[in-house]
Design a protein around this motif. Structure first.
Motif, PDB file in Angstrom:
ATOM      1  N   CYS A  88       0.848  -1.191   0.000  1.00 61.82           N
ATOM      2  CA  CYS A  88       0.000   0.000   0.000  1.00 61.82           C
ATOM      3  C   CYS A  88       0.885   1.243   0.000  1.00 61.82           C
ATOM      4  O   CYS A  88       2.105   1.161  -0.025  1.00 61.82           O
ATOM      5  N   VAL A  89       0.248   2.404   0.013  1.00 63.32           N
ATOM      6  CA  VAL A  89       0.941   3.683   0.149  1.00 63.32           C
ATOM      7  C   VAL A  89       0.612   4.251   1.523  1.00 63.32           C
ATOM      8  O   VAL A  89      -0.551   4.311   1.906  1.00 63.32           O
ATOM      9  N   VAL A  90       1.630   4.655   2.257  1.00 64.37           N
ATOM     10  CA  VAL A  90       1.424   5.288   3.561  1.00 64.37           C
ATOM     11  C   VAL A  90       1.983   6.705   3.499  1.00 64.37           C
ATOM     12  O   VAL A  90       3.120   6.917   3.073  1.00 64.37           O
ATOM     13  N   MET A  91       1.165   7.644   3.904  1.00 65.65           N
ATOM     14  CA  MET A  91       1.579   9.046   3.921  1.00 65.65           C
ATOM     15  C   MET A  91       1.315   9.619   5.305  1.00 65.65           C
ATOM     16  O   MET A  91       0.245   9.401   5.873  1.00 65.65           O
ATOM     17  N   SER A  92       2.281  10.307   5.871  1.00 67.35           N
ATOM     18  CA  SER A  92       2.124  10.916   7.185  1.00 67.35           C
ATOM     19  C   SER A  92       2.373  12.411   7.091  1.00 67.35           C
ATOM     20  O   SER A  92       3.470  12.843   6.740  1.00 67.35           O
ATOM     21  N   ASN A  93       1.368  13.209   7.398  1.00 69.15           N
ATOM     22  CA  ASN A  93       1.546  14.658   7.437  1.00 69.15           C
ATOM     23  C   ASN A  93       2.215  15.103   8.733  1.00 69.15           C
ATOM     24  O   ASN A  93       2.699  16.235   8.829  1.00 69.15           O
ATOM     25  N   THR A  94       2.258  14.219   9.728  1.00 72.20           N
ATOM     26  CA  THR A  94       2.898  14.561  10.997  1.00 72.20           C
ATOM     27  C   THR A  94       4.412  14.630  10.843  1.00 72.20           C
ATOM     28  O   THR A  94       5.061  15.586  11.267  1.00 72.20           O
ATOM     29  N   VAL A  95       4.980  13.593  10.208  1.00 69.61           N
ATOM     30  CA  VAL A  95       6.421  13.596   9.969  1.00 69.61           C
ATOM     31  C   VAL A  95       6.750  13.987   8.529  1.00 69.61           C
ATOM     32  O   VAL A  95       7.912  14.080   8.147  1.00 69.61           O
ATOM     33  N   HIS A  96       5.731  14.178   7.719  1.00 70.74           N
ATOM     34  CA  HIS A  96       5.835  14.677   6.354  1.00 70.74           C
ATOM     35  C   HIS A  96       6.709  13.770   5.475  1.00 70.74           C
ATOM     36  O   HIS A  96       7.811  14.131   5.053  1.00 70.74           O
ATOM     37  N   ALA A  97       6.181  12.587   5.189  1.00 71.75           N
ATOM     38  CA  ALA A  97       6.869  11.659   4.299  1.00 71.75           C
ATOM     39  C   ALA A  97       5.859  10.638   3.794  1.00 71.75           C
ATOM     40  O   ALA A  97       4.801  10.434   4.397  1.00 71.75           O
ATOM     41  N   TYR A  98       6.180  10.008   2.674  1.00 69.98           N
ATOM     42  CA  TYR A  98       5.342   8.919   2.171  1.00 69.98           C
ATOM     43  C   TYR A  98       6.242   7.793   1.689  1.00 69.98           C
ATOM     44  O   TYR A  98       7.427   7.990   1.377  1.00 69.98           O
ATOM     45  N   ILE A  99       5.676   6.587   1.621  1.00 69.89           N
ATOM     46  CA  ILE A  99       6.437   5.417   1.193  1.00 69.89           C
ATOM     47  C   ILE A  99       5.500   4.401   0.565  1.00 69.89           C
ATOM     48  O   ILE A  99       4.359   4.241   0.992  1.00 69.89           O
ATOM     49  N   SER A 100       5.972   3.735  -0.481  1.00 70.43           N
ATOM     50  CA  SER A 100       5.259   2.632  -1.116  1.00 70.43           C
ATOM     51  C   SER A 100       6.303   1.692  -1.684  1.00 70.43           C
ATOM     52  O   SER A 100       7.511   1.964  -1.614  1.00 70.43           O
ATOM     53  N   GLN A 101       5.856   0.576  -2.253  1.00 69.47           N
ATOM     54  CA  GLN A 101       6.797  -0.371  -2.859  1.00 69.47           C
ATOM     55  C   GLN A 101       6.419  -0.606  -4.309  1.00 69.47           C
ATOM     56  O   GLN A 101       5.251  -0.832  -4.635  1.00 69.47           O
TER      57      GLN A 101
END
Length: 231
Positions: A88-101
Motif C-alpha cells: 500500500c501507500v502510507v503518507m504521514s503529514n505529521t512527519v511529512h513523508a510517504y512510502i510505497s513499494q
C-alpha cells in the motif's frame, strides 16, 4: 507509465520529438498563437497546449502572459529491491513523508518540496535526511535499507495550491500547470480534461473552475491539504 502513454499516442498518429526543447511561444499580428520555437526550428500550430511543469512560467513569459506560479525542486528516492512487504501507500503529514513499494521491489520514498524557489534540479541534502529520518521513525524495520538512487525535478505551485487547467487569454493557447507535487499521479485525469478543452475550445465541467482568471476574481480553490498520493 510514461512510455505506455507514449506508445499509445504514437499508435494514434501523434509525433513525439525527443530531446527537442521548446524555447518560446510565437504569436501573430492578431495576438493569436502561431506556433513554437524549438531547438530544432519553428513548428507552426494553430493551437498550443503547454504542460511543462516547473518551466511553465518561463514559456508563458515568451507569450506575454505572467503566471501566478512559483517553482520548487522536488526530490524522491528509491531503495534497493526487496521481496514484497508493503502492499500500500502510507503518507504521514505529521512527519511529512510517504512510502510505497514498486513492482520491482524498490521502496519509493518522498516528501514535500525544498523550501526555496529554484529552477535547479539539484535538491538539498537536508530534506533527504529529514525524509529518511521520518521513514525510519515510522517504520524501524527499514532502518538498514540502502538507497539505490535519487531523482530531482521541478514543480510549479499556485497561491491556492490548485492547478490551472484550461484556456488562456491568448487565442489558441492552453495550459496545464500548478499541480505542485500532485502532477504525475494526476496525469490521466489532467490529460483527458486538457484534450477535451483543446478539441472543443471550451473547458470540461470538471476543470471549468480551474482558470487563470480565478486569481483576479478571487474565486480561489483552496485545497492545500489535498495530495494525489493519498487519494
Amino acid at each position: 507509465m510514461a512510455w505506455g502513454y507514449a506508445r499509445a499516442a504514437a499508435a494514434r498518429g501523434v509525433d513525439i520529438i525527443q530531446n527537442c526543447p521548446v524555447t518560446a511561444i510565437r504569436r501573430g499580428a492578431d495576438g493569436a498563437v502561431e506556433g513554437v520555437k524549438t531547438a530544432r526550428g519553428f513548428i507552426r500550430a494553430k493551437k498550443v497546449a503547454v504542460s511543462a511543469a516547473g518551466h511553465t512560467s518561463v514559456l508563458m513569459n515568451s507569450a506575454g502572459i505572467r503566471m501566478p506560479l512559483e517553482s520548487y525542486p522536488l526530490q524522491a528516492l528509491v531503495s534497493e529491491p526487496v521481496k514484497p512487504c508493503f502492499p500500500c501507500v502510507v503518507m504521514s503529514n505529521t512527519v511529512h513523508a510517504y512510502i510505497s513499494q514498486s513492482d520491482k521491489g524498490e521502496l519509493v520514498i518522498g516528501s514535500g518540496t525544498d523550501q526555496y524557489t529554484s529552477y535547479s534540479q539539484r535538491g538539498g541534502l537536508p530534506l533527504i535526511e529529514h525524509t529518511l529520518a521520518a521513514i525510519c521513525e515510522v517504520f524501524p524495520i527499514f532502518n538498514r535499507m540502502r538507497m539505490l538512487r535519487k531523482r530531482d525535478g521541478i514543480v510549479d505551485v499556485t497561491p491556492d495550491r490548485s492547478p490551472i487547467l484550461g484556456k488562456l487569454p491568448v487565442p489558441g493557447l492552453y495550459v496545464n500547470c500548478g499541480w505542485g507535487t500532485d502532477g504525475f499521479k494526476a496525469t490521466p485525469g489532467a490529460g483527458h480534461l486538457l484534450a477535451w478543452t483543446v478539441a472543443r475550445d471550451a473547458p470540461h465541467p470538471i476543470n471549468a473552475p480551474f482558470t487563470l482568471e480565478r486569481f483576479t476574481t478571487g474565486r480561489l480553490i483552496d485545497e492545500a491539504a489535498a495530495a494525489a498520493v493519498a487519494h
